[in-house]
Design a protein around this motif. Sequence first.
Motif, PDB file in Angstrom:
ATOM      1  N   ALA A 541       0.734  -0.959   0.078  1.00  0.00           N
ATOM      2  CA  ALA A 541       0.182   0.041  -0.117  1.00  0.00           C
ATOM      3  C   ALA A 541       0.892   1.327   0.037  1.00  0.00           C
ATOM      4  N   ASN A 542       0.359   2.254  -0.530  1.00  0.00           N
ATOM      5  CA  ASN A 542       1.014   3.554  -0.113  1.00  0.00           C
ATOM      6  C   ASN A 542       0.697   4.366   1.236  1.00  0.00           C
ATOM      7  N   GLY A 543       1.556   5.108   1.757  1.00  0.00           N
ATOM      8  CA  GLY A 543       1.689   5.517   3.048  1.00  0.00           C
ATOM      9  C   GLY A 543       1.547   7.011   2.823  1.00  0.00           C
ATOM     10  N   PHE A 544       2.494   7.937   3.539  1.00  0.00           N
ATOM     11  CA  PHE A 544       2.541   9.330   3.447  1.00  0.00           C
ATOM     12  C   PHE A 544       2.724   9.757   1.872  1.00  0.00           C
ATOM     13  N   ALA A 545       1.741  10.709   1.464  1.00  0.00           N
ATOM     14  CA  ALA A 545       2.115  11.266   0.255  1.00  0.00           C
ATOM     15  C   ALA A 545       2.073  12.831   0.189  1.00  0.00           C
ATOM     16  N   GLU A 546       2.962  13.477  -0.670  1.00  0.00           N
ATOM     17  CA  GLU A 546       2.900  15.138  -0.782  1.00  0.00           C
ATOM     18  C   GLU A 546       2.835  15.311  -2.053  1.00  0.00           C
ATOM     19  N   GLY A 547       1.860  16.475  -2.201  1.00  0.00           N
ATOM     20  CA  GLY A 547       1.690  17.178  -3.353  1.00  0.00           C
ATOM     21  C   GLY A 547       2.206  18.747  -3.326  1.00  0.00           C
ATOM     22  N   ASN A 548       1.888  19.550  -4.221  1.00  0.00           N
ATOM     23  CA  ASN A 548       2.390  20.813  -4.174  1.00  0.00           C
ATOM     24  C   ASN A 548       2.306  21.450  -2.889  1.00  0.00           C
ATOM     25  N   ASN A 549       0.915  21.468  -2.210  1.00  0.00           N
ATOM     26  CA  ASN A 549       0.630  22.094  -1.363  1.00  0.00           C
ATOM     27  C   ASN A 549      -0.062  21.164  -0.006  1.00  0.00           C
ATOM     28  N   PHE A 550       0.019  19.970  -0.248  1.00  0.00           N
ATOM     29  CA  PHE A 550      -0.759  19.185   0.794  1.00  0.00           C
ATOM     30  C   PHE A 550       0.027  17.980   1.138  1.00  0.00           C
ATOM     31  N   LEU A 551      -0.181  17.558   2.290  1.00  0.00           N
ATOM     32  CA  LEU A 551       0.611  16.268   2.938  1.00  0.00           C
ATOM     33  C   LEU A 551      -0.869  15.334   3.346  1.00  0.00           C
ATOM     34  N   VAL A 552      -0.662  14.104   2.686  1.00  0.00           N
ATOM     35  CA  VAL A 552      -1.732  13.047   3.147  1.00  0.00           C
ATOM     36  C   VAL A 552      -1.056  12.276   4.338  1.00  0.00           C
ATOM     37  N   LEU A 553      -1.615  12.293   5.679  1.00  0.00           N
ATOM     38  CA  LEU A 553      -1.322  10.968   6.333  1.00  0.00           C
ATOM     39  C   LEU A 553      -2.200   9.890   6.088  1.00  0.00           C
ATOM     40  N   PRO A 554      -1.738   9.020   6.078  1.00  0.00           N
ATOM     41  CA  PRO A 554      -2.472   7.556   5.429  1.00  0.00           C
ATOM     42  C   PRO A 554      -3.425   7.192   6.603  1.00  0.00           C
ATOM     43  N   TYR A 555      -3.152   7.489   8.252  1.00  0.00           N
ATOM     44  CA  TYR A 555      -3.951   7.180   8.927  1.00  0.00           C
ATOM     45  C   TYR A 555      -5.161   8.138   9.353  1.00  0.00           C
ATOM     46  N   MET A 556      -5.928   7.784  10.143  1.00  0.00           N
ATOM     47  CA  MET A 556      -6.933   8.786  10.629  1.00  0.00           C
ATOM     48  C   MET A 556      -6.590   9.257  12.050  1.00  0.00           C
ATOM     49  N   VAL A 557      -6.776  10.456  12.304  1.00  0.00           N
ATOM     50  CA  VAL A 557      -6.634  11.049  13.635  1.00  0.00           C
ATOM     51  C   VAL A 557      -7.822  11.452  14.484  1.00  0.00           C
ATOM     52  N   ASP A 558      -8.454  10.487  15.010  1.00  0.00           N
ATOM     53  CA  ASP A 558      -9.803  10.740  15.521  1.00  0.00           C
ATOM     54  C   ASP A 558      -9.601  10.133  17.111  1.00  0.00           C
ATOM     55  N   ASN A 559      -8.549   9.891  17.506  1.00  0.00           N
ATOM     56  CA  ASN A 559      -8.267   9.538  18.995  1.00  0.00           C
ATOM     57  C   ASN A 559      -6.911   9.625  19.314  1.00  0.00           C
ATOM     58  N   LYS A 560      -6.530   9.265  20.548  1.00  0.00           N
ATOM     59  CA  LYS A 560      -5.143   9.060  21.033  1.00  0.00           C
ATOM     60  C   LYS A 560      -4.851   7.678  20.565  1.00  0.00           C
ATOM     61  N   HIS A 561      -4.319   7.377  19.220  1.00  0.00           N
ATOM     62  CA  HIS A 561      -3.912   6.082  18.907  1.00  0.00           C
ATOM     63  C   HIS A 561      -2.466   6.166  18.917  1.00  0.00           C
ATOM     64  N   ASP A 562      -1.684   5.422  20.186  1.00  0.00           N
ATOM     65  CA  ASP A 562      -0.273   5.567  20.366  1.00  0.00           C
ATOM     66  C   ASP A 562       0.731   5.455  19.400  1.00  0.00           C
ATOM     67  N   ASN A 563       0.158   4.561  18.324  1.00  0.00           N
ATOM     68  CA  ASN A 563       1.382   4.277  17.274  1.00  0.00           C
ATOM     69  C   ASN A 563       1.335   5.432  16.270  1.00  0.00           C
ATOM     70  N   GLN A 564       0.402   6.391  16.402  1.00  0.00           N
ATOM     71  CA  GLN A 564       0.787   7.646  15.410  1.00  0.00           C
ATOM     72  C   GLN A 564       1.563   8.552  15.864  1.00  0.00           C
ATOM     73  N   PHE A 565       2.255   8.335  17.094  1.00  0.00           N
ATOM     74  CA  PHE A 565       2.990   9.340  17.675  1.00  0.00           C
ATOM     75  C   PHE A 565       4.332   8.874  17.435  1.00  0.00           C
ATOM     76  N   CYS A 566       5.051   8.912  16.519  1.00  0.00           N
ATOM     77  CA  CYS A 566       6.312   8.205  16.271  1.00  0.00           C
ATOM     78  C   CYS A 566       7.309   9.184  15.647  1.00  0.00           C
ATOM     79  N   GLU A 567       8.678   8.886  15.308  1.00  0.00           N
ATOM     80  CA  GLU A 567       9.461   9.932  14.869  1.00  0.00           C
ATOM     81  C   GLU A 567       9.292   9.908  13.444  1.00  0.00           C
ATOM     82  N   LEU A 568       9.055   8.765  12.567  1.00  0.00           N
ATOM     83  CA  LEU A 568       8.820   8.818  11.226  1.00  0.00           C
ATOM     84  C   LEU A 568       7.953   9.687  10.820  1.00  0.00           C
ATOM     85  N   ARG A 569       6.631   9.576  11.582  1.00  0.00           N
ATOM     86  CA  ARG A 569       5.452  10.557  11.252  1.00  0.00           C
ATOM     87  C   ARG A 569       5.803  11.933  11.554  1.00  0.00           C
ATOM     88  N   ARG A 570       6.451  11.995  12.585  1.00  0.00           N
ATOM     89  CA  ARG A 570       6.484  13.516  13.306  1.00  0.00           C
ATOM     90  C   ARG A 570       7.498  14.166  12.354  1.00  0.00           C
TER      91      ARG A 570
END
Length: 668
Positions: A541-570
């Motif tokens: 699958a594809n993960g993070f993607a970047e266009g001219n003026n946008f960045l798509v995070l592949p996950y959903m930020v709807d709660n405090k999901h611990d694995n979303q907080f990590c150095e790669l993503r930060r």
Amino acid sequence: MKKDKFVHSLRIQLFPDSLIEERTEVLIDFCKKYGFNDVMLMINAEEFNFGHITIEEATPWVEKLKGVREALLDAGICVSVNNWIEMGHLARGRKLKPGQNFTTMVDYNGLRDELVACPIDTEWQDYFCEYASFLVRELEPDYFWIEDDFRYHNHAPLTFGGCFCEKHIALFNSILGTSYTREEFVQRAFAPGKPTRERKVWLDTERRSIVDLAERITKAIKAASPKTEVALMSSSPENHCIEARDWNGLLGALAQGGDKLNRIHLPSYLETMGKTYIHNFNRVSMAIRHFSGDDTKVWPEVENGTPNMMRKSPRYLRFHMEGSLPLVLDGMTYSINGFCGNGAVEELGYGKEVKRLDPYLNAVRDRNIRFSSLSGVTVPVFEDVCYKLDIKNGFGDLTTSLFQAGAYIASLGLSFKYSSERRYRNETIALLSDSVHCFTDKEIIDIFENNSVILDGSVASILCERGLSYLIGAESVHEIPLETPTYAYEMLAENRKILGINGYRSTIRGEMGRYFDASYGENSGVKVLTKVYSASGEITANGFAEGNNFLVLPYMVDNKHDNQFCELRRLLIKDFVLKHSGKVAISEYTGIYPYLYAEEDQTHIMVTNALLDDFNSIVLDTKGLNVNKMSEIGHDGITKEVPFTLEDGKLTVNAKLPMMSCVTLIIE
Ligand SMILES: [Zn+2]
């Protein structure tokens, strides 16, 4: 009422028994010794709560409190009053008294509470206005506090979600021109799918009735004691959104042209670790501060609550106080002695922390920082979000995730601000989870055309559903099932080191929330930054993607999901923000939170360190800051110039950043 110093308001309950004179003496000595310049006299609180207390029951208590008030005023200490309940928090076995024919709250399942009054019941309103008038006439407080039971929710054992008593059902029917039973109304109001007419009427009614009730109570109080202002205690933004709280209307109704004062909840009943606490602080307290507006004074509440194992450490209490500075404070309220009538307990050790911080709190207050000058990544939030949310599984879907977005962005070390604007120019907008529902297609197109955008996978998916996928060059977006060997980890697609490691990986197993795979057109210009791999190392699958003026995070930020907080993503998000943002400050480490207040004539940065590490300097990546001189407001209240360097946006300030603290810097 204009107070010329930072207000330290001690919330305390003195029960009118044989110990009250002794308790009063101890209280006054404690206040004078440690600088508490306001005492909020609690009556009818917690262990000594009489339910809807009558004037007859309260009279001997109030007679004693008049003596306490006189003694406090003689000692130069201001007095405010808090009755602990309006409608009532929880019944806890208490019932209505003979002659109290109030209509009590009923939840949407039809369960009726034995104590908690329906906010639109005029018989209860008459009682409460008469009782509150009696209190303020007798005690003439500077402030009468409306407690945080002043809401439609959190009245267990009732289920969340407002009142469905016979009076409410009759009101809903009169607005709708129907004759629904409770069951019929509830079925339509909370039917799966888009908001129904019935749901809108339910929300309109909650929104309006709280403001009307506030106005009625305040007018009664002002008639009884013209000098008394009415102050509000508030709760979490998600819950207030379920009642579509009209913040401006409510604070205006309580002020009646006078002070607007909000005791904001600091979400730390427990002595939790710093990063967890600050995540909640950014989600809860910063959001309520945003909704309150610049013209509202804020005195948040630090607590040593009974849920703690033993008592909270005084050092933690200090962090609790300092960490609330980004709210731009005028005062603080203290629930540090419990409410079961022990009076002030010096041995707990909190007084000396208050005294120690007083010069610093005053010096920061005297800077007259404007909260709305916060700068950084913009997180859109709307008090009426509940009108926009679909129900998929049940009533719980009406709990918005809007404020998780702010907490997430802040936890990455990015300076941020909440905003309720509908149109932006040249900003970096975090469009995560629910916020996409708050904008029309036209508004979303306008946001993409004039700003840079951080969006999550769920928003990308909704853009596709709404025919707007072209904004991110996506051909399709779909959710992928996690916890399978097919989707195991995410890895940088390009040859680049993170933390000194090539091909840096992060898990998508465990607490990751929902995850989305998007495909992008060959000519879209979109660059896929990370790929998802199976357990055997195949790209799936594809993960993070970047266009001219946008960045798509592949996950959903709807709660405090611990694995979303990590150095790669930060670091991927940080890079994007540094590239596009106009004015921002970003911390070097997670667990350190910069709050940037950029006004036309002055700039401040508050930096909170929620870690157990001490730092000898403060290092921030910045954009859009001109720095000629830097000063630090010391904990002694004295402002001193501090050396700094600013090279390619990296600001290094030669100032100590102790563990569990908040440092305030002035930029000139
Ligand atoms: Zn009702």
